[in-house]
Write a protein that holds these residues in place. Structure first.
Motif, PDB file in Angstrom:
ATOM      1  N   THR A  16       0.833  -1.193   0.000  1.00 54.88           N
ATOM      2  CA  THR A  16       0.000   0.000   0.000  1.00 54.88           C
ATOM      3  C   THR A  16       0.875   1.252   0.000  1.00 54.88           C
ATOM      4  O   THR A  16       2.045   1.194   0.373  1.00 54.88           O
ATOM      5  N   PRO A  17       0.305   2.380  -0.410  1.00 53.30           N
ATOM      6  CA  PRO A  17       1.069   3.634  -0.330  1.00 53.30           C
ATOM      7  C   PRO A  17       1.567   3.911   1.087  1.00 53.30           C
ATOM      8  O   PRO A  17       2.653   4.477   1.269  1.00 53.30           O
ATOM      9  N   ALA A  23       8.331   2.748   4.736  1.00 55.85           N
ATOM     10  CA  ALA A  23       9.662   2.279   4.340  1.00 55.85           C
ATOM     11  C   ALA A  23      10.586   3.461   4.062  1.00 55.85           C
ATOM     12  O   ALA A  23      11.746   3.478   4.485  1.00 55.85           O
ATOM     13  N   ALA A  24      10.067   4.449   3.353  1.00 53.87           N
ATOM     14  CA  ALA A  24      10.863   5.642   3.066  1.00 53.87           C
ATOM     15  C   ALA A  24      11.184   6.403   4.344  1.00 53.87           C
ATOM     16  O   ALA A  24      12.272   6.975   4.492  1.00 53.87           O
ATOM     17  N   ARG A  25      10.227   6.395   5.264  1.00 54.50           N
ATOM     18  CA  ARG A  25      10.448   7.067   6.546  1.00 54.50           C
ATOM     19  C   ARG A  25      11.590   6.398   7.319  1.00 54.50           C
ATOM     20  O   ARG A  25      12.429   7.071   7.913  1.00 54.50           O
ATOM     21  N   ALA A  57      10.532  -5.397   5.324  1.00 52.92           N
ATOM     22  CA  ALA A  57      11.991  -5.288   5.301  1.00 52.92           C
ATOM     23  C   ALA A  57      12.507  -5.226   3.864  1.00 52.92           C
ATOM     24  O   ALA A  57      13.376  -4.421   3.528  1.00 52.92           O
ATOM     25  N   ARG A  58      11.945  -6.093   2.997  1.00 55.00           N
ATOM     26  CA  ARG A  58      12.366  -6.087   1.600  1.00 55.00           C
ATOM     27  C   ARG A  58      12.004  -4.770   0.923  1.00 55.00           C
ATOM     28  O   ARG A  58      12.764  -4.257   0.091  1.00 55.00           O
ATOM     29  N   LEU A  59      10.857  -4.229   1.277  1.00 57.48           N
ATOM     30  CA  LEU A  59      10.431  -2.961   0.702  1.00 57.48           C
ATOM     31  C   LEU A  59      11.364  -1.833   1.132  1.00 57.48           C
ATOM     32  O   LEU A  59      11.813  -1.025   0.299  1.00 57.48           O
TER      33      LEU A  59
END
Length: 285
Positions: A16-17, A23-25, A57-59
């Motif tokens: 999901t977004p 993940a970016a955070r 984790a992969r993301l």
């Protein structure tokens, strides 16, 4: 009637977004070198999720890879420890650092040696790099004393081998380094008694300041020109450096004494003039 997907393996839940944002955070937290999970509840939760949720984790790892970053470790002690690939926009190359720190080519060469010496003093044994509980301690004066002792060992080796001992700052390896460092003033002083930036103590001070800003060292006192302890991030970074020929050569000189898990410089020869109050660059004996 069956559909083509009835016999297929269950698929992971769609990303999901919100997952991408989390993940970016996490990667953004990892880029804040001095921030640790213990100081931020959101960071702690994202680290936990990375460790317990493999798809997440992969993301997160994929986000880091896309930014030209290498994930060294994700843990409570280190947070998301990242290293930048050479072509990453986040890369801080030693060459860029040294060009900012010094305008002369010779001084840039000495800055590299100072960083090598700090790493060698902080983690003198392979087991120190493997032990997550190990804290290296270095001092600015201790690093300079260490390098000057190493210079004397290298000079002795050169004399025994009959090698030329004239300065050759553009030559590779430690042979060139000792010639330049040994002939440079330890401290020097300006008219208002400030330490000269081009002195070996001044160069070492800039090197450790850079490591503090990068989240690799933490200052503990002003003793011995400045006393610092290592961080988990620095331990991870030095693991990559540990296999270098230059670092192995520096440690093989036998300037460092390690016995029961503590370490210090070997006692200096009485004929040697080392910087005053060098202090112990490691755990107290």
């Amino acid at each position: 009637m069956t559909t083509p997907h009835d016999d297929a393996q269950p698929r992971e839940s769609a990303v999901t977004p919100a997952d991408v944002a989390d993940a970016a955070r996490l990667v953004s937290f990892g880029l804040q070198a001095k921030l640790l999970p213990a100081r931020d509840a959101e960071y702690t939760e994202l680290v936990r999720r990375h460790r317990e949720d493999p798809p997440f984790a992969r993301l997160a790892d994929a986000v880091a890879t896309g930014l030209g970053l290498v994930v060294l470790e994700v843990s409570v002690r280190a947070g998301m420890a990242l290293a930048a690939a050479e072509d990453s926009v986040f890369a801080v190359k030693m060459g860029d650092y040294s060009r900012r720190a010094a305008s002369e080519t010779t001084d840039r060469f000495l800055h590299g040696l100072a960083h090598l010496a700090v790493a060698a003093l902080a983690f003198p044994r392979p087991e120190d790099l493997a032990d997550e509980g190990y804290l290296g301690r270095v001092t600015v004066n201790g690093v300079d004393a260490f390098v000057r002792q190493a210079c004397r060992r290298l000079e002795e080796q050169a004399e025994q081998a009959g090698d030329n001992t004239d300065p050759a700052s553009d030559a590779p390896g430690l042979e060139a380094a000792w010639r330049v460092w040994a002939r440079r003033s330890t401290t020097g002083a300006t008219k208002d008694a400030r330490r000269l930036a081009g002195s070996t103590i001044g160069i070492t001070g800039k090197a450790v300041a850079f490591l503090v800003d990068s989240g690799f060292l933490q200052k503990t006192s002003d003793d011995a020109g400045g006393t610092y302890r290592t961080t988990a991030r620095y331990q991870l970074q030095v693991r990559d450096l540990a296999g270098s020929a230059a670092m192995a050569e520096l440690l093989d000189l036998g300037v460092v004494l390690v016995t029961d898990g503590t370490a210090t410089l070997l006692p200096a020869d009485q004929s040697e003039e080392l910087v005053a109050d060098a202090g112990l660059p490691f755990h107290s004996l």
